[in-house]
Design a protein around this motif. Sequence first.
Motif, PDB file in Angstrom:
ATOM      1  N   ALA A 136       0.822  -1.224   0.000  1.00  0.00           N
ATOM      2  CA  ALA A 136       0.000   0.000   0.000  1.00  0.00           C
ATOM      3  C   ALA A 136       0.849   1.264   0.000  1.00  0.00           C
ATOM      4  CB  ALA A 136      -0.923  -0.007   1.230  1.00  0.00           C
ATOM      5  N   SER A 137       1.971   1.270   0.747  1.00  0.00           N
ATOM      6  CA  SER A 137       2.794   2.475   0.886  1.00  0.00           C
ATOM      7  C   SER A 137       4.078   2.424   0.077  1.00  0.00           C
ATOM      8  CB  SER A 137       3.147   2.684   2.362  1.00  0.00           C
ATOM      9  OG  SER A 137       3.968   1.615   2.822  1.00  0.00           O
ATOM     10  N   GLY A 138       4.520   1.206  -0.286  1.00  0.00           N
ATOM     11  CA  GLY A 138       5.785   1.064  -1.012  1.00  0.00           C
ATOM     12  C   GLY A 138       7.006   1.100  -0.126  1.00  0.00           C
ATOM     13  N   ARG A 139       6.823   1.178   1.177  1.00  0.00           N
ATOM     14  CA  ARG A 139       7.989   1.241   2.070  1.00  0.00           C
ATOM     15  C   ARG A 139       8.467  -0.161   2.436  1.00  0.00           C
ATOM     16  NH1 ARG A 139       7.029   0.075   7.344  1.00  0.00           N
ATOM     17  NH2 ARG A 139       4.830  -0.245   7.928  1.00  0.00           N
ATOM     18  N   ALA A 140       9.734  -0.262   2.796  1.00  0.00           N
ATOM     19  CA  ALA A 140      10.289  -1.535   3.258  1.00  0.00           C
ATOM     20  C   ALA A 140       9.734  -1.835   4.644  1.00  0.00           C
ATOM     21  CB  ALA A 140      11.812  -1.458   3.306  1.00  0.00           C
ATOM     22  N   SER A 141       9.109  -2.995   4.799  1.00  0.00           N
ATOM     23  CA  SER A 141       8.473  -3.348   6.073  1.00  0.00           C
ATOM     24  C   SER A 141       9.269  -4.381   6.849  1.00  0.00           C
ATOM     25  CB  SER A 141       7.055  -3.875   5.826  1.00  0.00           C
ATOM     26  OG  SER A 141       7.098  -4.990   4.955  1.00  0.00           O
ATOM     27  N   GLY A 142      10.141  -5.087   6.182  1.00  0.00           N
ATOM     28  CA  GLY A 142      10.902  -6.108   6.885  1.00  0.00           C
ATOM     29  C   GLY A 142      11.892  -6.792   5.964  1.00  0.00           C
ATOM     30  N   ALA A 143      12.524  -7.824   6.490  1.00  0.00           N
ATOM     31  CA  ALA A 143      13.488  -8.598   5.710  1.00  0.00           C
ATOM     32  C   ALA A 143      13.377 -10.062   6.109  1.00  0.00           C
ATOM     33  CB  ALA A 143      14.907  -8.100   5.954  1.00  0.00           C
ATOM     34  N   GLY A 188      -6.004  -6.971  -1.925  1.00  0.00           N
ATOM     35  CA  GLY A 188      -5.795  -6.890  -0.486  1.00  0.00           C
ATOM     36  C   GLY A 188      -4.558  -7.554   0.046  1.00  0.00           C
ATOM     37  N   CYS A 189      -3.572  -7.832  -0.806  1.00  0.00           N
ATOM     38  CA  CYS A 189      -2.318  -8.419  -0.315  1.00  0.00           C
ATOM     39  C   CYS A 189      -1.538  -7.350   0.459  1.00  0.00           C
ATOM     40  CB  CYS A 189      -1.491  -8.943  -1.475  1.00  0.00           C
ATOM     41  SG  CYS A 189       0.020  -9.797  -0.969  1.00  0.00           S
ATOM     42  N   THR A 190      -1.024  -7.705   1.619  1.00  0.00           N
ATOM     43  CA  THR A 190      -0.381  -6.725   2.494  1.00  0.00           C
ATOM     44  C   THR A 190       1.043  -6.416   2.074  1.00  0.00           C
ATOM     45  OG1 THR A 190      -1.641  -7.769   4.276  1.00  0.00           O
ATOM     46  CG2 THR A 190      -0.010  -6.136   4.918  1.00  0.00           C
ATOM     47  N   GLU A 191       1.851  -7.482   1.863  1.00  0.00           N
ATOM     48  CA  GLU A 191       3.269  -7.297   1.586  1.00  0.00           C
ATOM     49  C   GLU A 191       3.694  -8.152   0.400  1.00  0.00           C
ATOM     50  OE1 GLU A 191       5.856  -7.085   5.363  1.00  0.00           O
ATOM     51  OE2 GLU A 191       4.008  -8.033   6.055  1.00  0.00           O
ATOM     52  N   GLY A 192       4.782  -7.742  -0.218  1.00  0.00           N
ATOM     53  CA  GLY A 192       5.357  -8.496  -1.318  1.00  0.00           C
ATOM     54  C   GLY A 192       6.839  -8.693  -1.130  1.00  0.00           C
ATOM     55  N   ARG A 206      23.182  -0.563   2.487  1.00  0.00           N
ATOM     56  CA  ARG A 206      23.384   0.442   1.443  1.00  0.00           C
ATOM     57  C   ARG A 206      22.145   0.582   0.559  1.00  0.00           C
ATOM     58  NH1 ARG A 206      28.677  -1.895   1.485  1.00  0.00           N
ATOM     59  NH2 ARG A 206      28.128  -3.309  -0.222  1.00  0.00           N
ATOM     60  N   ARG A 207      21.493  -0.535   0.280  1.00  0.00           N
ATOM     61  CA  ARG A 207      20.290  -0.520  -0.550  1.00  0.00           C
ATOM     62  C   ARG A 207      19.170   0.251   0.136  1.00  0.00           C
ATOM     63  NH1 ARG A 207      18.425  -1.851  -5.820  1.00  0.00           N
ATOM     64  NH2 ARG A 207      16.309  -2.659  -5.671  1.00  0.00           N
ATOM     65  N   MET A 208      19.023   0.034   1.432  1.00  0.00           N
ATOM     66  CA  MET A 208      17.991   0.736   2.181  1.00  0.00           C
ATOM     67  C   MET A 208      18.248   2.251   2.183  1.00  0.00           C
ATOM     68  SD  MET A 208      15.534  -1.163   3.536  1.00  0.00           S
ATOM     69  CE  MET A 208      15.023  -0.315   5.033  1.00  0.00           C
ATOM     70  N   ALA A 209      19.516   2.614   2.329  1.00  0.00           N
ATOM     71  CA  ALA A 209      19.860   4.039   2.333  1.00  0.00           C
ATOM     72  C   ALA A 209      19.581   4.665   0.966  1.00  0.00           C
ATOM     73  CB  ALA A 209      21.321   4.212   2.711  1.00  0.00           C
ATOM     74  N   ALA A 210      19.891   3.931  -0.094  1.00  0.00           N
ATOM     75  CA  ALA A 210      19.683   4.458  -1.439  1.00  0.00           C
ATOM     76  C   ALA A 210      18.205   4.600  -1.779  1.00  0.00           C
ATOM     77  CB  ALA A 210      20.360   3.546  -2.462  1.00  0.00           C
ATOM     78  N   LYS A 211      17.421   3.638  -1.297  1.00  0.00           N
ATOM     79  CA  LYS A 211      15.986   3.668  -1.594  1.00  0.00           C
ATOM     80  C   LYS A 211      15.234   4.626  -0.680  1.00  0.00           C
ATOM     81  CE  LYS A 211      15.071   0.672  -4.923  1.00  0.00           C
ATOM     82  NZ  LYS A 211      14.223   0.974  -6.098  1.00  0.00           N
ATOM     83  N   ALA A 212      15.848   4.958   0.435  1.00  0.00           N
ATOM     84  CA  ALA A 212      15.207   5.810   1.442  1.00  0.00           C
ATOM     85  C   ALA A 212      13.866   5.223   1.880  1.00  0.00           C
ATOM     86  CB  ALA A 212      15.016   7.218   0.901  1.00  0.00           C
ATOM     87  N   GLY A 213      13.820   3.886   1.860  1.00  0.00           N
ATOM     88  CA  GLY A 213      12.621   3.192   2.327  1.00  0.00           C
ATOM     89  C   GLY A 213      11.503   3.103   1.316  1.00  0.00           C
ATOM     90  N   ALA A 214      11.640   3.736   0.123  1.00  0.00           N
ATOM     91  CA  ALA A 214      10.557   3.745  -0.857  1.00  0.00           C
ATOM     92  C   ALA A 214      10.867   2.761  -1.989  1.00  0.00           C
ATOM     93  CB  ALA A 214      10.360   5.147  -1.415  1.00  0.00           C
ATOM     94  N   TYR A 215      10.060   1.723  -2.145  1.00  0.00           N
ATOM     95  CA  TYR A 215      10.265   0.728  -3.192  1.00  0.00           C
ATOM     96  C   TYR A 215       9.212   0.787  -4.282  1.00  0.00           C
ATOM     97  CZ  TYR A 215      14.059  -1.605  -0.750  1.00  0.00           C
ATOM     98  OH  TYR A 215      15.274  -1.898  -0.177  1.00  0.00           O
TER      99      TYR A 215
END
Length: 556
Positions: A324-331, A525-529, A545-554
């Motif tokens: 829904a938001s495009g942010r990284a929610s976990g790993a 209605g899928c929550t995460e991908g 480094r990937r998280m920093a580059a994406k700034a949390g937006a995928y």
Amino acid sequence: MKSIGDGVVSVDAMGRIEFMNEAASKLTGWGAAEALGRPAAEVICLRCKTTLEPLVNPLEIVLQRNAPMRLPVGTVLLRRDGKQSAIEDSTAPIHDHNGMLSGAVMLFHDVTSSQQLVLQMAHLASHDVLTDLPNRAMLDDRIRQAVAAGERNNGAFAVLYLDLDRFKRINDSLGHAVGDLLLCSVADRLRACVRNSDTVCRQGGDEFLVLLADQQSQHHAAAAAEKILAELGRPHEIGGHALLVSASIGISVFPDDGHDAATLIKNADTAMYRAKAGGRCNAQFYKHDMNLLAVERQQMEADLRHALEQGQFVLYYQVKVELASGRASGAEALLRWEHPQHGTVGPERFLPVAEDVGLIVPLGRWVLKEACAQARRWQNEGVALETMAVNVSAQEFRRPDFADCVREVLRQTGLAPGCLELEISESSLMRDVEASNAMLSSLKDIGVRLAVDDFGTGYSSLSCLTRFPLDALKIDRSFVSAIGAPGDARVIASVALAMGNALGYRIIAQGVEAQVQVDFLKARGCTEGQGFFFGGPLTAAEFSRRMAAKAGAYLR
């Protein structure tokens, strides 16, 4: 013989009485002279105690099978005058100096204690205690006899090496008592699958050997193996459970694959491992190039133990994205083996071996601790992730101390319980619903999140899943790959998503690789991908480094 207080009767190879002592005469009511030359069944008349149904005379059975036996409990001897006597016996074949069957002898229950002890010791020395099958020592002797006969007659025979597939999972989930009963059931079915001239042996654990005597061709051995696979594949009713078990079978043939017991068994064992590698539940004939594969497997076992000691395992991390938001929610933590000679080795190559050799539990505990420690380090660095997902093997999940282990790892690493998400496969949960529910409840009490991995692969029902204290369902990648495929394949994915939403859980889709899949999942209605569309597995440093580059937006 007159001084022996026990009944002793012997017959010739045709089953006719050739000797009877005084004690046997008293028990049967037949005089020795009268009985001489008569069929054994006429003199020794046996009945079932409860039904009085006639029983086949053990002397006749021994002559047919050329193997010792005992009467079932509750056998009675019907005297000549109609009176009944409860008896127990030991009946064995008699061989001449050439090893040929020349007759049989039956000793009634009242044997002297020393004779009884000798018989018991002889049986224990040649039979498996659990299944009462011949043991390896007896099988080796039978193979030596078969080799000698084959060399005299230019004949052939086959040796089958059978290993039950994933038997350890049944032991781990239902306990050793149920596992032992399953082994006995398997032994009974193997006996029923072969001829009296063949030999079924328990090698040990969940491994069995079968000597198929006088096989005319590979076709006959293959047919016997297929019969065994089909028979073992029927459900085993054990302790209220309908257990399904398959087997992998390796076949070696005399004289092509060996001229002695050790070589034939070793080569059948090698072929069995090829059968396992080929998908299990199948049979493979030995081929000479298989020895190289056997050596490679043995080397992998040794390398795995060394790798755990030397810290050669590493974790990679794949991002999970809130759709829904495009942010990284976990790993999710993914195990890799940095082999000094072969480079990075994926889990599909070494995890099955780790399960077979008992390394999966210590390896899983290392993964859990390292993943939690890394999640805590990222939190300290300001990397915003809600959860760290860790896969849990069936063997780990079934250990009584698993919840305590999770609690201790969280204490040592300082990671909050709500930041850990344990992924348990659907098949692991459904092996024993009650035990699974108890373990999940213990884990839920700690505060960790719980997810069903590979949801929708056909093991569970909605009614069962609603009994579990779950947080999320992880849709199997096979359903996600159907999205965007031609025809009505996407209907399958829609049904899986609808099932998950109906249960009110977070829905995580794995294997996302295309924008069309993202759009489809969001709309339903899928929550995460999770998948290569968002990024593949990365080392901890690369992930940061990937998280920093994406700034949390995928997603934009």
